[in-house]
Design a protein around this motif. Structure first.
Motif, PDB file in Angstrom:
ATOM      1  N   UNK A 245       0.870  -1.180   0.000  1.00  0.00           N
ATOM      2  CA  UNK A 245       0.000   0.000   0.000  1.00  0.00           C
ATOM      3  C   UNK A 245       0.904   1.226   0.000  1.00  0.00           C
ATOM      4  N   UNK A 246       0.635   2.172  -0.902  1.00  0.00           N
ATOM      5  CA  UNK A 246       1.310   3.471  -0.835  1.00  0.00           C
ATOM      6  C   UNK A 246       0.526   4.310   0.181  1.00  0.00           C
ATOM      7  N   UNK A 247       1.181   4.720   1.258  1.00  0.00           N
ATOM      8  CA  UNK A 247       0.489   5.458   2.307  1.00  0.00           C
ATOM      9  C   UNK A 247       0.350   6.945   1.977  1.00  0.00           C
ATOM     10  N   UNK A 248       0.912   7.363   0.865  1.00  0.00           N
ATOM     11  CA  UNK A 248       0.798   8.763   0.431  1.00  0.00           C
ATOM     12  C   UNK A 248       0.520   8.770  -1.069  1.00  0.00           C
ATOM     13  N   UNK A 249       0.237   9.948  -1.616  1.00  0.00           N
ATOM     14  CA  UNK A 249      -0.039  10.058  -3.060  1.00  0.00           C
ATOM     15  C   UNK A 249       1.061   9.376  -3.852  1.00  0.00           C
ATOM     16  N   UNK A 250       0.746   8.590  -4.857  1.00  0.00           N
ATOM     17  CA  UNK A 250      -0.550   8.378  -5.499  1.00  0.00           C
ATOM     18  C   UNK A 250      -1.401   7.245  -4.909  1.00  0.00           C
ATOM     19  N   UNK A 251      -1.260   6.886  -3.678  1.00  0.00           N
ATOM     20  CA  UNK A 251      -2.174   5.939  -2.995  1.00  0.00           C
ATOM     21  C   UNK A 251      -2.516   4.686  -3.795  1.00  0.00           C
ATOM     22  N   UNK A 252      -1.484   4.081  -4.324  1.00  0.00           N
ATOM     23  CA  UNK A 252      -1.680   2.810  -5.035  1.00  0.00           C
ATOM     24  C   UNK A 252      -1.710   1.653  -4.037  1.00  0.00           C
ATOM     25  N   UNK A 253      -2.294   0.558  -4.445  1.00  0.00           N
ATOM     26  CA  UNK A 253      -2.092  -0.685  -3.718  1.00  0.00           C
ATOM     27  C   UNK A 253      -2.048  -1.803  -4.749  1.00  0.00           C
ATOM     28  N   UNK A 254      -1.481  -2.940  -4.348  1.00  0.00           N
ATOM     29  CA  UNK A 254      -1.410  -4.014  -5.332  1.00  0.00           C
ATOM     30  C   UNK A 254      -0.848  -5.296  -4.756  1.00  0.00           C
ATOM     31  N   UNK A 255      -0.633  -6.219  -5.676  1.00  0.00           N
ATOM     32  CA  UNK A 255      -0.346  -7.617  -5.339  1.00  0.00           C
ATOM     33  C   UNK A 255       0.831  -8.131  -6.169  1.00  0.00           C
ATOM     34  N   UNK A 256       1.456  -9.204  -5.692  1.00  0.00           N
ATOM     35  CA  UNK A 256       2.416  -9.905  -6.568  1.00  0.00           C
ATOM     36  C   UNK A 256       1.650 -10.675  -7.653  1.00  0.00           C
ATOM     37  N   UNK A 257       2.356 -11.444  -8.470  1.00  0.00           N
ATOM     38  CA  UNK A 257       1.683 -12.270  -9.493  1.00  0.00           C
ATOM     39  C   UNK A 257       0.846 -13.312  -8.748  1.00  0.00           C
ATOM     40  N   UNK A 258      -0.451 -13.294  -8.959  1.00  0.00           N
ATOM     41  CA  UNK A 258      -1.309 -14.267  -8.261  1.00  0.00           C
ATOM     42  C   UNK A 258      -2.429 -14.780  -9.155  1.00  0.00           C
ATOM     43  N   UNK A 259      -3.154 -13.853  -9.770  1.00  0.00           N
ATOM     44  CA  UNK A 259      -4.365 -14.268 -10.485  1.00  0.00           C
ATOM     45  C   UNK A 259      -4.065 -14.641 -11.924  1.00  0.00           C
ATOM     46  N   UNK A 260      -3.332 -13.768 -12.634  1.00  0.00           N
ATOM     47  CA  UNK A 260      -3.039 -14.011 -14.050  1.00  0.00           C
ATOM     48  C   UNK A 260      -1.546 -14.197 -14.204  1.00  0.00           C
ATOM     49  N   UNK A 261      -1.124 -15.346 -14.738  1.00  0.00           N
ATOM     50  CA  UNK A 261       0.313 -15.561 -14.926  1.00  0.00           C
ATOM     51  C   UNK A 261       0.921 -14.394 -15.723  1.00  0.00           C
ATOM     52  N   UNK A 262       2.082 -13.941 -15.258  1.00  0.00           N
ATOM     53  CA  UNK A 262       2.793 -12.881 -15.995  1.00  0.00           C
ATOM     54  C   UNK A 262       2.204 -11.494 -15.829  1.00  0.00           C
ATOM     55  N   UNK A 263       1.235 -11.331 -14.905  1.00  0.00           N
ATOM     56  CA  UNK A 263       0.597 -10.021 -14.708  1.00  0.00           C
ATOM     57  C   UNK A 263       0.494  -9.700 -13.217  1.00  0.00           C
ATOM     58  N   UNK A 264       0.523  -8.403 -12.915  1.00  0.00           N
ATOM     59  CA  UNK A 264       0.233  -7.986 -11.539  1.00  0.00           C
ATOM     60  C   UNK A 264      -1.004  -7.085 -11.536  1.00  0.00           C
ATOM     61  N   UNK A 265      -1.744  -7.172 -10.427  1.00  0.00           N
ATOM     62  CA  UNK A 265      -2.936  -6.320 -10.266  1.00  0.00           C
ATOM     63  C   UNK A 265      -2.548  -5.092  -9.454  1.00  0.00           C
ATOM     64  N   UNK A 266      -2.850  -3.919 -10.001  1.00  0.00           N
ATOM     65  CA  UNK A 266      -2.538  -2.654  -9.313  1.00  0.00           C
ATOM     66  C   UNK A 266      -3.804  -1.787  -9.376  1.00  0.00           C
ATOM     67  N   UNK A 267      -4.046  -1.021  -8.320  1.00  0.00           N
ATOM     68  CA  UNK A 267      -5.238  -0.162  -8.311  1.00  0.00           C
ATOM     69  C   UNK A 267      -4.922   1.173  -7.661  1.00  0.00           C
ATOM     70  N   UNK A 268      -5.724   2.148  -8.033  1.00  0.00           N
ATOM     71  CA  UNK A 268      -5.621   3.504  -7.497  1.00  0.00           C
ATOM     72  C   UNK A 268      -7.028   3.875  -7.053  1.00  0.00           C
ATOM     73  N   UNK A 269      -7.232   4.030  -5.733  1.00  0.00           N
ATOM     74  CA  UNK A 269      -8.588   4.329  -5.261  1.00  0.00           C
ATOM     75  C   UNK A 269      -9.038   5.659  -5.836  1.00  0.00           C
ATOM     76  N   UNK A 270     -10.330   5.797  -6.122  1.00  0.00           N
ATOM     77  CA  UNK A 270     -10.812   7.085  -6.625  1.00  0.00           C
ATOM     78  C   UNK A 270     -12.170   7.428  -6.038  1.00  0.00           C
ATOM     79  N   UNK A 271     -12.614   8.628  -6.331  1.00  0.00           N
ATOM     80  CA  UNK A 271     -13.801   9.207  -5.686  1.00  0.00           C
ATOM     81  C   UNK A 271     -14.953   9.303  -6.666  1.00  0.00           C
ATOM     82  N   UNK A 272     -15.013   8.407  -7.631  1.00  0.00           N
ATOM     83  CA  UNK A 272     -16.043   8.504  -8.661  1.00  0.00           C
ATOM     84  C   UNK A 272     -17.400   8.065  -8.100  1.00  0.00           C
ATOM     85  N   UNK A 273     -18.176   9.040  -7.678  1.00  0.00           N
ATOM     86  CA  UNK A 273     -19.457   8.742  -7.000  1.00  0.00           C
ATOM     87  C   UNK A 273     -20.521   8.259  -7.974  1.00  0.00           C
TER      88      UNK A 273
END
Ligand SMILES: Cc1cc2nc3c(=O)[nH]c(=O)nc-3n(C[C@H](O)[C@H](O)[C@H](O)COP(=O)(O)OP(=O)(O)OC[C@H]3O[C@@H](n4cnc5c(N)ncnc54)[C@H](O)[C@@H]3O)c2cc1C
Length: 360
Positions: A245-273
């Motif tokens: 988890x990035x505790x400061x901007x750009x506040x990303x979080x993510x995982x090692x390779x787990x779900x899709x071989x050769x890929x990592x999952x990364x996300x950026x939380x947003x405020x899209x209501x």
């Protein structure tokens, strides 16, 4: 007229967990779900949710060891791997409240952890390009829960113990009563139950707010996660790369390779209501672009063009505190809502608490 002992509305993480515990307690619950178990319109689908002892909230982090035990028990019962341990890494400037509070909670709960200086962070985690003043906080008891498999396993284990499941069954309204609640389905059917648990995720306001003396302040945000191809797979294996988890901007979080071989999952939380959880889920281009830019800037060995993007909904409360309550007027009705983008790891405990609330 058949009166059920307990009906649960919503087969996301929370409702599945409540059904699992209720079935174990011999309550023969009936679980009603408007779509099918595992659907992708709510908040509990997909292959990964972070779970971790490291948490800025002391009380919340106190229950995490119990959740680990319960997930492990569910693994044994279902014969499936649900939890992968990877460790967790929080990163940011040392004074960031998220880091300061997490360190304090770890100390108070006497959980082991390790502080990493900027230099140690750069040397031990060459996957990241971070500002010079960022430090790290590593904690070993953390990893990935396979969300869809956890939900499926809880439902299956509940059914094996006498629970019933009705899918494609939307509860249109219900009439509260201290002895017997009447539920009217969209298809015209009616059900009666002595006790009711409502775990409707992003639909919670719609289902709950018609109840007397209840006006939950919930907001729904649309979130997306992206799967990025790797140039250097060896850097991102779960054996040497934790959830983070990035505790400061750009506040990303993510995982090692787990779900899709050769890929990592990364996300950026947003405020899209959004006000309507049934709105179509188009890709949010602004968020996608900001995430690609952050990935290009902060990661080594990741191609900053995602192979795929998935959407999901958060249901948030003003202070991001969970709502797990019994109705003020009807002791036989309990509800869980507002899990604010971080509830999955707790779901197996929250389901237990909800059942306890209607059993008292
Ligand atoms: C992108 C994303 C990433 C996340 N990452 C993490 C993480 O890393 N760690 C973590 O701990 N948590 C995480 N979360 C949060 C966690 O996944 C949620 O808090 C949790 O899944 C919420 O579960 P729920 O059961 O409340 O809601 P839902 O999963 O939405 O379930 C509610 C269910 O109720 C059903 N329903 C609603 N109304 C009716 C009705 N009238 N009749 C019948 N059925 C009805 C819905 O169809 C739905 O199936 C994340 C969430 C998202 C979206």
């Amino acid at each position: 007229m058949d009166t059920h002992e307990l009906i649960i509305i919503g087969a996301g993480a929370m409702g599945s967990a409540a059904t699992y515990h209720a079935a174990k307690a011999g309550l023969n619950p009936l679980l009603l779900e408007q779509f099918e178990v595992g659907h992708s319109n709510g908040s509990s689908h997909g292959g990964s949710r972070i779970t971790r002892y490291a948490n800025p909230d002391i009380e919340e982090s106190r229950v995490i060891p119990a959740t680990f035990r319960m997930w492990r028990e569910l693994e044994q019962e279902s014969g499936q791997r649900l939890l992968d341990i990877t460790g967790s890494l929080f990163m940011g400037p040392d004074s960031t409240p998220f880091l300061v509070d997490t360190r304090a909670a770890l100390q108070l709960n006497e959980y082991d952890y390790r502080d990493l200086s900027s230099q140690e962070l750069a040397t031990e985690y060459p996957q990241f390009n971070l500002p010079d003043d960022w430090v790290g906080l590593y904690q070993a008891d953390a990893g990935r829960l396979n969300a869809s498999s956890c939900v499926r396993a809880m439902v299956d284990q509940a059914i094996a113990r006498g629970a019933q499941l009705k899918e494609n069954t939307e509860v249109a309204q219900f009439v509260p009563d201290a002895d017997c609640v009447m539920l009217a389905l969209s298809n015209g059917e009616q059900f009666y139950t002595k006790r009711l648990i409502i775990t409707a995720g992003p639909w919670a306001s719609r289902v709950l707010n018609p109840l007397p003396n209840l006006d939950l302040d919930l907001r729904i945000t649309r979130q997306q996660v992206a799967y990025y191809p790797l140039e250097q797979e060896e850097l991102y294996r779960k054996e040497n790369f934790p959830v983070y988890v990035f505790a400061a901007e750009p506040n990303l979080y993510g995982f090692p390779i787990l779900e899709k071989p050769g890929h990592v999952k990364i996300a950026l939380e947003n405020e899209n209501l959004t006000t309507n959880p049934d709105d179509p889920r188009a890709v949010m281009e602004d968020n996608a672009q900001a995430l690609n830019e952050a990935v290009a800037k902060h990661f080594n060995g990741v191609v900053p063009e995602p192979a795929s993007i998935e959407t999901c909904l958060y249901t948030e409360t003003p202070g991001r505190k969970f709502i797990v309550e019994r109705h003020p007027d009807f002791a036989n009705i309990a509800y869980g809502a507002g899990f604010s983008g971080r509830g999955f790891k707790f779901s197996i405990e929250i389901g237990r608490q909800l059942v306890e609330l209607v059993e008292q």
